[in-house]
Design a protein around this motif. Structure first.
Motif, PDB file in Angstrom:
ATOM      1  N   THR A  38      43.798  73.415 115.590  1.00  0.00           N
ATOM      2  CA  THR A  38      43.950  72.789 114.478  1.00  0.00           C
ATOM      3  C   THR A  38      42.963  72.162 114.019  1.00  0.00           C
ATOM      4  OG1 THR A  38      46.056  72.947 114.711  1.00  0.00           O
ATOM      5  CG2 THR A  38      45.878  71.055 113.058  1.00  0.00           C
ATOM      6  N   LEU A  39      42.389  70.978 114.468  1.00  0.00           N
ATOM      7  CA  LEU A  39      41.837  69.720 114.168  1.00  0.00           C
ATOM      8  C   LEU A  39      40.116  70.907 114.194  1.00  0.00           C
ATOM      9  CD1 LEU A  39      41.496  67.595 117.333  1.00  0.00           C
ATOM     10  CD2 LEU A  39      42.108  67.262 114.964  1.00  0.00           C
ATOM     11  N   LEU A  40      39.599  71.635 114.641  1.00  0.00           N
ATOM     12  CA  LEU A  40      38.493  72.927 114.362  1.00  0.00           C
ATOM     13  C   LEU A  40      38.571  73.509 112.725  1.00  0.00           C
ATOM     14  CD1 LEU A  40      37.708  74.400 117.697  1.00  0.00           C
ATOM     15  CD2 LEU A  40      35.965  72.599 116.401  1.00  0.00           C
ATOM     16  N   ALA A  41      39.898  73.796 112.743  1.00  0.00           N
ATOM     17  CA  ALA A  41      40.421  74.739 111.896  1.00  0.00           C
ATOM     18  C   ALA A  41      40.524  73.164 110.446  1.00  0.00           C
ATOM     19  CB  ALA A  41      41.562  75.255 111.541  1.00  0.00           C
ATOM     20  N   SER A  42      40.770  72.083 110.778  1.00  0.00           N
ATOM     21  CA  SER A  42      40.587  71.132 109.205  1.00  0.00           C
ATOM     22  C   SER A  42      39.396  70.534 109.115  1.00  0.00           C
ATOM     23  CB  SER A  42      41.254  70.289 110.326  1.00  0.00           C
ATOM     24  OG  SER A  42      42.680  70.697 110.600  1.00  0.00           O
ATOM     25  N   PHE A  43      38.094  70.946 110.383  1.00  0.00           N
ATOM     26  CA  PHE A  43      36.549  71.306 110.219  1.00  0.00           C
ATOM     27  C   PHE A  43      36.007  71.741 109.536  1.00  0.00           C
ATOM     28  CE2 PHE A  43      37.624  67.190 113.365  1.00  0.00           C
ATOM     29  CZ  PHE A  43      37.257  66.777 112.132  1.00  0.00           C
ATOM     30  N   ILE A  44      36.443  73.088 110.113  1.00  0.00           N
ATOM     31  CA  ILE A  44      35.775  73.845 109.720  1.00  0.00           C
ATOM     32  C   ILE A  44      36.204  74.279 107.796  1.00  0.00           C
ATOM     33  CG2 ILE A  44      35.057  76.248 109.867  1.00  0.00           C
ATOM     34  CD1 ILE A  44      34.875  76.193 112.747  1.00  0.00           C
ATOM     35  N   MET A  45      37.016  74.678 107.849  1.00  0.00           N
ATOM     36  CA  MET A  45      37.851  74.772 106.501  1.00  0.00           C
ATOM     37  C   MET A  45      37.966  74.736 105.417  1.00  0.00           C
ATOM     38  SD  MET A  45      40.768  78.482 108.389  1.00  0.00           S
ATOM     39  CE  MET A  45      40.847  78.235 107.121  1.00  0.00           C
ATOM     40  N   GLY A  46      38.373  73.104 106.374  1.00  0.00           N
ATOM     41  CA  GLY A  46      38.423  71.708 104.892  1.00  0.00           C
ATOM     42  C   GLY A  46      40.145  71.502 104.667  1.00  0.00           C
ATOM     43  N   VAL A  47      40.753  70.432 104.261  1.00  0.00           N
ATOM     44  CA  VAL A  47      41.858  70.313 103.800  1.00  0.00           C
ATOM     45  C   VAL A  47      42.091  70.318 102.583  1.00  0.00           C
ATOM     46  CG1 VAL A  47      43.653  68.879 104.128  1.00  0.00           C
ATOM     47  CG2 VAL A  47      42.199  69.122 106.035  1.00  0.00           C
ATOM     48  N   ARG A  48      42.677  71.091 102.039  1.00  0.00           N
ATOM     49  CA  ARG A  48      43.267  70.926 100.573  1.00  0.00           C
ATOM     50  C   ARG A  48      44.545  70.263 100.230  1.00  0.00           C
ATOM     51  NH1 ARG A  48      45.099  76.462  98.140  1.00  0.00           N
ATOM     52  NH2 ARG A  48      44.732  75.161  96.250  1.00  0.00           N
ATOM     53  N   CYS A 191      51.634  68.805 114.265  1.00  0.00           N
ATOM     54  CA  CYS A 191      50.633  68.974 114.192  1.00  0.00           C
ATOM     55  C   CYS A 191      49.980  70.697 113.916  1.00  0.00           C
ATOM     56  CB  CYS A 191      49.501  68.639 115.940  1.00  0.00           C
ATOM     57  SG  CYS A 191      48.133  69.005 115.454  1.00  0.00           S
ATOM     58  N   ILE A 192      51.320  71.690 114.495  1.00  0.00           N
ATOM     59  CA  ILE A 192      50.436  73.095 114.119  1.00  0.00           C
ATOM     60  C   ILE A 192      51.274  73.298 112.794  1.00  0.00           C
ATOM     61  CG2 ILE A 192      52.020  75.202 115.228  1.00  0.00           C
ATOM     62  CD1 ILE A 192      50.183  73.545 117.155  1.00  0.00           C
ATOM     63  N   VAL A 193      52.426  72.668 112.057  1.00  0.00           N
ATOM     64  CA  VAL A 193      52.406  72.533 111.042  1.00  0.00           C
ATOM     65  C   VAL A 193      51.427  71.954 109.738  1.00  0.00           C
ATOM     66  CG1 VAL A 193      53.944  71.772 108.576  1.00  0.00           C
ATOM     67  CG2 VAL A 193      55.547  72.267 111.334  1.00  0.00           C
ATOM     68  N   PHE A 194      50.750  71.187 110.920  1.00  0.00           N
ATOM     69  CA  PHE A 194      49.378  70.782 109.648  1.00  0.00           C
ATOM     70  C   PHE A 194      48.285  72.469 109.966  1.00  0.00           C
ATOM     71  CE2 PHE A 194      45.317  68.885 109.649  1.00  0.00           C
ATOM     72  CZ  PHE A 194      45.899  68.210 108.459  1.00  0.00           C
ATOM     73  N   GLY A 195      48.295  72.649 110.954  1.00  0.00           N
ATOM     74  CA  GLY A 195      47.684  73.732 111.093  1.00  0.00           C
ATOM     75  C   GLY A 195      47.687  75.009 110.188  1.00  0.00           C
ATOM     76  N   ALA A 196      48.904  75.079 110.572  1.00  0.00           N
ATOM     77  CA  ALA A 196      49.558  76.470 109.443  1.00  0.00           C
ATOM     78  C   ALA A 196      48.969  76.248 107.696  1.00  0.00           C
ATOM     79  CB  ALA A 196      50.831  76.293 110.275  1.00  0.00           C
ATOM     80  N   PHE A 197      49.360  74.951 107.428  1.00  0.00           N
ATOM     81  CA  PHE A 197      48.607  74.226 106.034  1.00  0.00           C
ATOM     82  C   PHE A 197      47.009  74.691 106.144  1.00  0.00           C
ATOM     83  CE2 PHE A 197      52.925  73.389 105.036  1.00  0.00           C
ATOM     84  CZ  PHE A 197      53.363  73.028 104.177  1.00  0.00           C
ATOM     85  N   VAL A 198      46.763  74.476 106.783  1.00  0.00           N
ATOM     86  CA  VAL A 198      44.966  73.989 106.328  1.00  0.00           C
ATOM     87  C   VAL A 198      44.537  76.104 107.061  1.00  0.00           C
ATOM     88  CG1 VAL A 198      42.550  73.833 107.459  1.00  0.00           C
ATOM     89  CG2 VAL A 198      44.581  71.995 107.555  1.00  0.00           C
ATOM     90  N   ILE A 199      44.978  76.447 107.329  1.00  0.00           N
ATOM     91  CA  ILE A 199      44.615  77.849 108.015  1.00  0.00           C
ATOM     92  C   ILE A 199      45.868  79.262 106.903  1.00  0.00           C
ATOM     93  CG2 ILE A 199      44.864  79.810 109.288  1.00  0.00           C
ATOM     94  CD1 ILE A 199      45.331  78.109 112.047  1.00  0.00           C
TER      95      ILE A 199
END
Length: 319
Positions: A38-48, A191-199
């Motif tokens: 989740t943390l890697l996806a946030s840094f790589i893909m960005g958070v909208r 955290c998993i929910v946040f990761g789903a939003f980011v991915i």
């Protein structure tokens, strides 16, 4: 009391006892990997972040016929040179007119000249659509920050109340530590929910807060049911080892937890399929993260909260 012990003994014999505690390191490593992902996806893909939190403009237009949500989003973004989110609305009663909403953030105000220029480009792209501007509203960043802070304060208050309640309700098995690990488990699920939003590329908005509040109630319910079974078994098997007690309790509640989760996830899966076929993105941004959160809640209730509690109690006993 003896009859109750005999019934529990027969129940334990009928249930296949699984060694959950023996695999607790594997369960915790899996959870840690999901959090790191989740943390890697946030840094790589960005958070909208939605304009509800960062401020911006919401413009609503009416049109006739059919339009493409993706084409509209690209056209508006190229015209005003900003990141744009377009959402199709409902058809007006008794008319063939439909609305769509464009949300975007600009460094400067959405002036009348920019509105006219954008409206010309829209009608140029869709000459038969008769697109007109219904309303345009500016959202100040300060109001979004206040709303976000209120949500965080509410979540912290809920966590404190939860710790106090579980500490009092299950003081026989561990007291405050059970409440703390229940909250840690909730943070894992969020955290998993946040990761789903980011991915999935969904915006962090009021829907995100709605999913979080839903998962808070859903996940902690399963955790409390498992704690309650551990407490009951501790009364009936006072001489049982801690790991044996937890393994029996988890084995007894596993079917109930899985069936409840499969039922709720199945219902949300149907909603997701229907929304995907209908092209209703607003429902997808709620149902998909909710499915991820429910799945994580089922897993964490069985494999994270009890394992953290057993690890804590074991180390405390050794110390």
């Amino acid at each position: 009391m003896s009859k109750k012990k005999e019934s529990l003994s027969s129940m334990a014999q009928n249930v296949k006892i699984r060694d959950f505690c023996g695999k607790r390191k594997i369960f915790l490593v899996i959870s840690l990997c999901l959090i790191v992902l989740t943390l890697l996806a946030s840094f790589i893909m960005g958070v909208r972040i939605s304009i509800e939190f960062k401020g911006g403009t919401i413009a609503t237009y009416s049109y006739e016929g059919t339009v493409s949500e993706n084409d509209l989003q690209k056209l508006i973004a190229d015209t005003i040179e900003a990141d744009v989110t377009v959402q199709l609305g409902e058809t007006f009663t008794g008319e063939n007119t439909t609305s769509f909403t464009a949300s975007f953030s600009l460094d400067k105000p959405f002036s009348a000249e920019m509105q006219d220029n954008l409206l010309k480009e829209l009608n140029k792209q869709y000459p038969e659509g008769k697109i007109t501007l219904l309303e345009s509203n500016d959202i100040a960043p300060a109001s979004g920050k206040v709303f976000f802070i209120k949500c965080i304060v509410a979540a912290i208050f809920a966590a404190i109340v939860l710790i106090l309640y579980i500490a009092w309700r299950f003081k026989r098995i561990s007291g405050w530590s059970a409440g703390v690990f229940a909250v840690v488990t909730l943070l894992h699920d969020l955290c998993i929910v946040f990761g789903a939003f980011v991915i999935c590329g969904f915006e962090i908005d009021s829907v995100f807060m709605a999913v979080i509040l839903t998962i808070l109630g859903y996940s902690v319910n399963d955790t409390i049911v498992i704690y309650d079974r551990i407490r009951e078994n501790q009364k009936l098997m006072p001489k049982a080892e801690l790991t044996e007690l937890v393994n029996i309790s988890l084995s007894q509640t596993m079917r109930r937890t899985l069936r409840t989760s499969i039922t709720t996830v199945g219902a949300m899966l149907v909603v997701t399929i229907v929304a995907a076929i209908s092209g209703v993105s607003s429902i997808l941004s709620f149902s998909i993260p909710l499915i991820a959160g429910m799945t994580a809640g089922c897993y964490s209730s069985l494999c994270v909260a009890p394992m953290l509690w057993v690890t804590w109690k074991t180390r405390k006993k050794k110390a």
